[in-house]
Design an enzyme around this catalytic site. Structure first.
Site, PDB file in Angstrom:
ATOM      1  N   HIS A 165       0.822  -1.213   0.000  1.00 57.35           N
ATOM      2  CA  HIS A 165       0.000   0.000   0.000  1.00 57.35           C
ATOM      3  C   HIS A 165       0.854   1.261   0.000  1.00 57.35           C
ATOM      4  O   HIS A 165       0.409   2.320  -0.440  1.00 57.35           O
ATOM      5  CB  HIS A 165      -0.922   0.023   1.221  1.00 57.35           C
ATOM      6  N   THR A 212      -6.531   5.075   5.585  1.00 51.23           N
ATOM      7  CA  THR A 212      -6.668   3.710   5.076  1.00 51.23           C
ATOM      8  C   THR A 212      -7.581   2.936   6.021  1.00 51.23           C
ATOM      9  O   THR A 212      -7.758   3.325   7.180  1.00 51.23           O
ATOM     10  CB  THR A 212      -5.300   3.005   4.998  1.00 51.23           C
TER      11      THR A 212
END
Length: 246
Positions: free
Chosen positions: A86, A198
């Site tokens: 990520h 996130t």
């Protein structure tokens, strides 16, 4: 003979199903796992869709306030670089802190987004760094530094030269990164209440966005983007009733 194997086959299928059920759903920045779907992927991620204090935001209509100085006590401690799929994250050794109004937070890690997640008066920056801190009760504080394209950033290069290109890759750093050298010299900041950017998008995060930006070379920013293979920025979220204080 096949029917004798049936209980074993069924047990194996059930075990496999249980294993998959225990795994968190995949989230990311493209396709079905992209930010607009995060809140649908798992009940634990519901705040990504329903939260009212989500990050990132477009910082605008700032309100003047008497903000306390950020007391920054960073030591060289970035000792490992990680590609978690990520972002690229630099893990940090204990002992570096910020103090705001007598509340102390310890630096845990720093990571990057390209292009920037937060915007300032609608301006998107080529890259953004998040310095993630936690206090003893687990409350979070994030210092944000924006990067414009400029000369090579030597402190950043300490991590970049060992940046793992494969997801899950880690590499120890031969020379520790000093987070203080990644901050602008002027520590004036904007402040707002927000969330993780996130999943699970937990709220109650203290955000401190540096007013002054730093620079990184186009080659450094491209190296990050090429390693990620896609943009890794969540779109800006509604400010709602929040104010940005400066």
């Amino acid at each position: 003979m096949a029917y004798k194997l049936l209980p074993t086959i069924i047990a194996g299928l059930l075990a496999s199903a249980a294993s998959h059920a225990s795994e968190k759903p995949h989230w990311g920045y493209t396709g079905h796992g992209s930010p607009e779907h995060w809140g649908e992927l798992d009940p634990a991620y519901a705040t990504c869709a329903s939260g009212k204090n989500q990050s990132p935001i477009n910082l605008t209509n700032m309100v003047e306030g008497d903000l306390p100085a950020l007391k920054i006590d960073f030591k060289a401690g970035g000792n490992e670089v990680v590609n978690n799929g990520h972002t690229i994250q630099v893990k940090y050794a204990p002992g570096s802190t910020i103090t705001v109004s007598d509340q102390s937070f310890e630096l845990k890690q720093l990571h990057f987004h390209a292009p920037s997640e937060n915007t300032i008066e609608g301006h998107t920056f080529p890259m953004e760094a998040h310095f993630v801190h936690a206090d003893k009760e687990g409350n979070l504080a994030v210092i944000t530094v924006m990067y414009e394209i400029g000369t090579t950033n030597p402190e950043l290069e300490k991590a970049w030269q060992y940046m793992p290109h494969e997801v899950g890759g880690t590499h120890a750093l031969s020379e520790q990164v000093d987070a203080a050298a990644l901050l602008p010299g002027d520590h004036d900041y904007y402040r707002f209440n927000g969330s993780l950017t996130t999943p699970p998008c937990s709220e109650g995060v203290n955000w401190f966005v540096m007013k002054r930006y730093d620079t990184a070379s186009l080659e450094q920013i491209d190296a990050f983007s090429n390693t990620m293979h896609h943009a890794n920025n969540r779109p800006v979220q509604p400010i709602n009733a929040r104010v940005v204080i400066q």
